[in-house]
Design a protein around this motif. Structure first.
Motif, PDB file in Angstrom:
ATOM      1  N   UNK A   1      -2.309  -5.689  30.078  1.00  0.00           N
ATOM      2  CA  UNK A   1      -2.334  -4.686  31.111  1.00  0.00           C
ATOM      3  C   UNK A   1      -0.991  -4.176  31.447  1.00  0.00           C
ATOM      4  N   UNK A   2      -1.314  -3.627  32.416  1.00  0.00           N
ATOM      5  CA  UNK A   2       0.026  -2.623  32.942  1.00  0.00           C
ATOM      6  C   UNK A   2       0.900  -3.625  34.049  1.00  0.00           C
ATOM      7  N   UNK A   3       1.899  -3.938  33.406  1.00  0.00           N
ATOM      8  CA  UNK A   3       3.146  -4.602  33.763  1.00  0.00           C
ATOM      9  C   UNK A   3       4.641  -3.775  33.771  1.00  0.00           C
ATOM     10  N   UNK A  28       2.281   2.041  28.123  1.00  0.00           N
ATOM     11  CA  UNK A  28       2.672   2.674  27.101  1.00  0.00           C
ATOM     12  C   UNK A  28       2.313   4.182  27.613  1.00  0.00           C
ATOM     13  N   UNK A  29       3.221   5.535  26.766  1.00  0.00           N
ATOM     14  CA  UNK A  29       2.878   6.642  27.376  1.00  0.00           C
ATOM     15  C   UNK A  29       3.474   7.454  28.419  1.00  0.00           C
ATOM     16  N   UNK A  30       4.603   6.845  29.002  1.00  0.00           N
ATOM     17  CA  UNK A  30       5.305   6.649  30.046  1.00  0.00           C
ATOM     18  C   UNK A  30       5.335   7.777  31.298  1.00  0.00           C
ATOM     19  N   UNK A  31       4.576   8.164  32.189  1.00  0.00           N
ATOM     20  CA  UNK A  31       4.515   9.410  32.649  1.00  0.00           C
ATOM     21  C   UNK A  31       5.720   8.877  33.901  1.00  0.00           C
ATOM     22  N   UNK A  92      -0.059   3.373  36.083  1.00  0.00           N
ATOM     23  CA  UNK A  92      -0.514   2.919  35.373  1.00  0.00           C
ATOM     24  C   UNK A  92      -0.836   3.963  33.677  1.00  0.00           C
ATOM     25  N   UNK A  93      -1.580   3.499  33.138  1.00  0.00           N
ATOM     26  CA  UNK A  93      -2.351   3.962  31.645  1.00  0.00           C
ATOM     27  C   UNK A  93      -2.919   5.444  31.849  1.00  0.00           C
ATOM     28  N   UNK A  99       2.211   1.265  39.235  1.00  0.00           N
ATOM     29  CA  UNK A  99       2.484  -0.185  39.958  1.00  0.00           C
ATOM     30  C   UNK A  99       3.493  -0.490  40.187  1.00  0.00           C
ATOM     31  N   UNK A 100       3.890  -1.598  41.107  1.00  0.00           N
ATOM     32  CA  UNK A 100       5.241  -2.170  41.015  1.00  0.00           C
ATOM     33  C   UNK A 100       5.578  -3.106  40.903  1.00  0.00           C
ATOM     34  N   UNK A 101       6.736  -3.285  40.429  1.00  0.00           N
ATOM     35  CA  UNK A 101       7.134  -4.833  40.469  1.00  0.00           C
ATOM     36  C   UNK A 101       7.421  -5.963  42.035  1.00  0.00           C
ATOM     37  N   UNK A 102       8.340  -7.019  41.368  1.00  0.00           N
ATOM     38  CA  UNK A 102       7.822  -7.551  42.830  1.00  0.00           C
ATOM     39  C   UNK A 102       9.301  -7.103  43.592  1.00  0.00           C
TER      40      UNK A 102
END
Lengths: 110, 114
Positions: A1-3, A28-31, A92-93, A99-102
């Protein structure tokens, strides 16, 4: 899972005391990696986008850097007006959103 | 320049009442539109996104629904609110031709369900 994980959760600094915020990601595969500033009761305000390892972006007292698995937001000689929550985000991939951090809540006292 | 508007800014609703939050974007055409919810200690959670009129993708099964009746209008609704629906709701947009890229957020709508 993307985190996306940000640390520390909260940071208290004295005016002029430089420090760094961390954002680590597992996608993976950062965009792109995105930094935002959010003031209480407001929507997030876009700061920077970084696309490749080694890239750096600067804005006033803020400098964002990117490695293969994490990003840092360096705050040099902060002022009380830099107090805010700083969010990082990655796509996300698969998918079109972010997707955000807190977030890290920064408090700078004079 | 592009601007995004959300309303209402604040609302307090009883459990079981309906909800309608509205978001409009100005200064751009065919944007991708997003609804996020921000709850204390949980960060931003993607609820819905739309790549065109009438096209809605739901990310999280829940008590909410979204609609896009016009190109630059995005509406978040509920027929019956739950206590767990309380939170800060944020609308965002992105240039449609980009698969990635920064999102631009509105000022948010604070919902309290009592």
């Amino acid at each position: 899972e993307d985190q996306v994980t940000q640390s520390p959760e909260a940071l208290r600094l004295q005016e002029g005391e430089s420090s760094s915020l961390n954002c680590s990601y597992t996608v993976s595969g950062l965009r792109g990696l995105f930094w935002y500033r959010q003031d209480p009761g407001k929507g997030p305000e876009f700061l920077f986008t970084l696309y490749s390892a080694g890239e750096e972006k600067e804005k006033e007292r803020l400098k964002a850097t990117l490695t293969k698995k994490e990003s840092f937001l360096h705050i040099t000689a902060p002022k009380p007006e830099d107090s805010a929550t700083y969010l990082c985000a990655v796509p996300p991939e698969a998918g079109t959103a972010l997707i955000f951090g807190k977030g890290t809540t920064l408090s700078v006292s004079s | 320049s592009q601007t995004i508007h959300q309303w209402p800014a604040t609302l307090v609703q009883p459990v079981g009442s309906p909800l309608s939050l509205e978001c409009t974007v100005e200064g751009t055409s065919n944007p991708n539109l997003y609804w996020y919810r921000q709850a204390a200690g949980r960060g931003l959670q993607l609820l819905f996104y739309s790549v065109g009129i009438g096209q809605i993708s739901s990310e999280v099964p829940q008590n909410l629904s979204a609609s896009r009746p016009q190109d630059r209008q995005f509406i978040l609704s509920s027929k019956k609110l739950l206590l767990s629906d309380s939170g800060f709701y944020l609308c965002a947009w992105r240039v449609r031709r980009e698969d990635t890229g920064e999102l631009f957020f509105g000022e948010g709508s604070r919902l309290t369900v009592l």
